[in-house]
Design a protein around this motif. Structure first.
Motif, PDB file in Angstrom:
ATOM      1  N   UNK A  62      78.982  49.876  66.962  1.00  0.00           N
ATOM      2  CA  UNK A  62      78.742  51.121  66.241  1.00  0.00           C
ATOM      3  C   UNK A  62      79.820  52.150  66.554  1.00  0.00           C
ATOM      4  N   UNK A  63      80.119  52.319  67.845  1.00  0.00           N
ATOM      5  CA  UNK A  63      81.127  53.296  68.240  1.00  0.00           C
ATOM      6  C   UNK A  63      82.531  52.841  67.796  1.00  0.00           C
ATOM      7  N   UNK A  64      82.789  51.557  67.871  1.00  0.00           N
ATOM      8  CA  UNK A  64      84.085  51.021  67.445  1.00  0.00           C
ATOM      9  C   UNK A  64      84.306  51.268  65.959  1.00  0.00           C
ATOM     10  N   UNK A  65      83.287  50.992  65.167  1.00  0.00           N
ATOM     11  CA  UNK A  65      83.387  51.213  63.718  1.00  0.00           C
ATOM     12  C   UNK A  65      83.606  52.694  63.406  1.00  0.00           C
ATOM     13  N   UNK A  66      82.877  53.555  64.099  1.00  0.00           N
ATOM     14  CA  UNK A  66      82.994  54.991  63.845  1.00  0.00           C
ATOM     15  C   UNK A  66      84.397  55.494  64.158  1.00  0.00           C
ATOM     16  N   UNK A  67      84.949  55.067  65.299  1.00  0.00           N
ATOM     17  CA  UNK A  67      86.281  55.530  65.661  1.00  0.00           C
ATOM     18  C   UNK A  67      87.339  55.016  64.685  1.00  0.00           C
ATOM     19  N   UNK A 215      75.400  63.685  63.039  1.00  0.00           N
ATOM     20  CA  UNK A 215      74.986  62.660  62.081  1.00  0.00           C
ATOM     21  C   UNK A 215      75.669  62.915  60.744  1.00  0.00           C
ATOM     22  N   UNK A 216      76.631  62.079  60.401  1.00  0.00           N
ATOM     23  CA  UNK A 216      77.415  62.288  59.186  1.00  0.00           C
ATOM     24  C   UNK A 216      76.544  62.221  57.935  1.00  0.00           C
ATOM     25  N   UNK A 217      75.602  61.321  57.896  1.00  0.00           N
ATOM     26  CA  UNK A 217      74.773  61.095  56.715  1.00  0.00           C
ATOM     27  C   UNK A 217      73.961  62.318  56.314  1.00  0.00           C
ATOM     28  N   UNK A 218      73.522  63.104  57.318  1.00  0.00           N
ATOM     29  CA  UNK A 218      72.644  64.242  57.041  1.00  0.00           C
ATOM     30  C   UNK A 218      73.279  65.589  57.361  1.00  0.00           C
ATOM     31  N   UNK A 252      75.094  57.190  60.549  1.00  0.00           N
ATOM     32  CA  UNK A 252      73.794  57.291  59.883  1.00  0.00           C
ATOM     33  C   UNK A 252      72.710  57.766  60.845  1.00  0.00           C
ATOM     34  N   UNK A 253      71.670  58.311  60.275  1.00  0.00           N
ATOM     35  CA  UNK A 253      70.493  58.673  61.057  1.00  0.00           C
ATOM     36  C   UNK A 253      69.924  57.440  61.748  1.00  0.00           C
ATOM     37  N   UNK A 254      69.968  56.305  61.078  1.00  0.00           N
ATOM     38  CA  UNK A 254      69.403  55.072  61.617  1.00  0.00           C
ATOM     39  C   UNK A 254      70.136  54.611  62.875  1.00  0.00           C
ATOM     40  N   UNK A 257      68.631  54.827  66.367  1.00  0.00           N
ATOM     41  CA  UNK A 257      67.696  53.809  66.863  1.00  0.00           C
ATOM     42  C   UNK A 257      68.300  53.041  68.031  1.00  0.00           C
ATOM     43  N   UNK A 258      69.588  52.753  67.951  1.00  0.00           N
ATOM     44  CA  UNK A 258      70.288  52.049  69.030  1.00  0.00           C
ATOM     45  C   UNK A 258      70.644  53.009  70.159  1.00  0.00           C
ATOM     46  N   UNK A 259      71.267  54.121  69.800  1.00  0.00           N
ATOM     47  CA  UNK A 259      71.816  55.022  70.809  1.00  0.00           C
ATOM     48  C   UNK A 259      70.737  55.696  71.648  1.00  0.00           C
ATOM     49  N   UNK A 260      69.594  55.998  71.051  1.00  0.00           N
ATOM     50  CA  UNK A 260      68.531  56.668  71.806  1.00  0.00           C
ATOM     51  C   UNK A 260      67.700  55.694  72.628  1.00  0.00           C
TER      52      UNK A 260
END
Length: 491
Positions: A62-67, A215-218, A252-254, A257-260
């Motif tokens: 997730x972090x790799x994709x975001x960067x 959160x980019x999505x929201x 995404x907001x979703x 779920x992983x990060x928290x």
């Protein structure tokens, strides 16, 4: 003021600072106890997760994709935050970020602000900038309050006052809150802090926060904390200013779920954070009437451009690497000269300084790999440390302009010796001859070297060195093969 002295540009080199702090036995005891407690709690809640390694990999990807697509998600965040009623500001560096925040506070004619714990505001020394303009910042996180009232500096990403014990905290509260009869039970200290802060929450109309995630999505800002002070700062002020590094964005907001799941288990050994707040824009009937987000670069783009060091930006600021690090346990956080201490600080701080300062931090590690084993998003900190050490050497030798660098010369000499079996054996023979007058025998007849001259003395200042063996493995093997030596003793 909290964090006012943590400036990597003027901090002592790590070896000097560490040597001084290692003489503080109480600090080392406090740090060791606190990190051991947190590690034990972390192991307990991690071991109950059958998919923990899969979660770590999901967090990493997730972090790799975001960067990889950071520009896209930052622009998406700006659009959605603005649509929800927020105002987004872009800051190239710490100076611009400070100027924006100070300007927003002064525009409200405010002389006080309440703050949620924020590493980013500590990174840019915002409290000091506010104070210079006659604006007082009140830290509301209990640990940060202890640091602020004690005129101290944070030493841990998650538990800034980890180096203080209960009696020391009581002394600070008694002195700064004028409570001579304050009890020493944890409840007494918590009640004193609550009374002190409650008045600030109800009176001060401007809040400053950090962000755990954007959160980019929201266009929302997510903040997680354990005490409820954060929620008070988010809901009671009329103006809220969030300062965040551009690396804090998630698509995404979703993704929460992983990060928290990863963050609280790694940070404090909890299954979830007691308070998870997500703030999206403004609402006429609830919360602040003005909401600002300051997106700060401050050399993060340069880190992003370095393919080998880019994973530094995956960090979700859990502090697990600090708790596992044997170097941090011995020195505490102040030796790093930065708000980012421990292994993550050793790779992040020099890069935030564009390798012009804090060049000793990449060497503040034994490369044992404990930090990588506990990192919830699998940052290979030892790999980045080695990469940065290489950059330090290249920059140092480039700056010598024809002069000789002793370390570089020593490394080239070592490489020459290791490339030839004959030269290596000759070096071993010379080494035995050179060490002979330095060797002392212990009670079991074992030989030890307790002192080495010159630059080599850095090793023997804090440890003994075993004498070289009387014969090499090759010599032992040849004797064994010829039947002249004992398999057990090698003699």
């Amino acid at each position: 003021m909290s964090g006012a002295g943590l400036d990597p540009r003027t901090a002592s080199p790590f070896p000097m600072a560490a040597r001084a702090l290692m003489g503080d036995q109480q600090l080392r005891k406090n740090v060791r106890h606190a990190t051991n407690v947190i590690q034990a709690k972390r192991r307990s809640v991690v071991n109950e997760m059958p998919d923990w390694q899969e979660l770590r990999e999901a967090g990493k990807q997730l972090r790799k994709h975001t960067m990889r697509h950071l520009d896209f998600y930052l622009e998406m965040f700006e659009r959605n935050c603005t649509a929800a009623g927020g105002v987004v500001h872009w800051a190239r560096d710490a100076e611009e970020a400070r100027r924006i925040v100070v300007g927003l506070v002064k525009a409200e004619a405010a002389t006080e602000v309440i703050k949620i714990k924020s590493m980013t505001t500590e990174e840019i020394q915002l409290n000091k900038a506010l104070e210079a303009e006659g604006i007082h910042a009140y830290e509301t996180d209990l640990a940060e309050l202890i640091i602020q009232l004690g005129h101290d500096q944070p030493s841990h990403i998650v538990v800034p006052a980890l180096h203080k014990n209960r009696s020391q905290i009581r002394e600070i509260f008694m002195r700064e809150m004028n409570l001579p009869e304050l009890g020493e039970a944890p409840q007494d200290l918590a009640d004193a802090a609550r009374r002190f802060l409650r008045e600030k929450f109800l009176r001060v109309k401007t809040g400053v926060s950090g962000a755990n995630f954007l959160i980019a999505e929201t266009g929302g800002v997510a903040i997680v904390e354990s005490e409820g002070n954060g929620r008070m700062c988010l809901t009671l002020p009329e103006t809220l200013i969030a300062v965040a590094g551009i690396d804090k964005v998630v698509p995404r907001f979703q993704d929460l779920e992983v990060l928290l799941q990863l963050l609280p288990r790694s940070a404090t050994g909890e299954r979830m954070n007691p308070y998870n707040s997500i703030w999206t824009g403004v609402d006429a009937t609830d919360g602040p009437k003005a909401f600002h987000v300051v997106l700060m670069d401050n050399a993060r783009t340069e880190i992003l451009a370095d393919e080998e060091a880019r994973q530094t930006l995956y960090c979700i600021r859990c502090g697990a690497c600090q708790n596992a690090c044997p170097v941090y346990q011995q020195t505490g956080g102040h030796a790093y000269g930065s708000v980012y201490a421990g292994p993550i600080g050793a790779i992040l701080t020099p890069q935030l300084m564009e390798m012009h300062h804090a060049q000793t931090l990449p060497y503040a590690s034994s490369l044992c790999g404990a930090c990588y084993e506990v990192c919830p998003v699998k940052i290979d900190i030892p790999e980045v440390l080695i990469h940065l050490r290489n950059r330090v050497v290249k920059e140092r030798t480039a700056g010598l302009k024809g002069l000789v660098d002793p370390e570089a010369v020593a490394m080239r000499a070592m490489a020459m010796v290791f490339r030839s079996a004959g030269r290596f054996r000759a070096a071993q023979r010379l080494g035995r001859m050179a060490e002979w007058p330095l060797v002392r025998k212990d009670g079991q007849g074992e030989g030890w070297i307790g002192w080495l001259p010159g630059l080599l003395g850095g090793w023997t200042q804090v440890r003994d060195l075993r004498e070289m063996p009387k014969q090499t493995f090759r010599e032992w093997f040849e004797k064994r093969r010829s039947g002249k030596g004992s398999v057990v003793s090698g003699k």
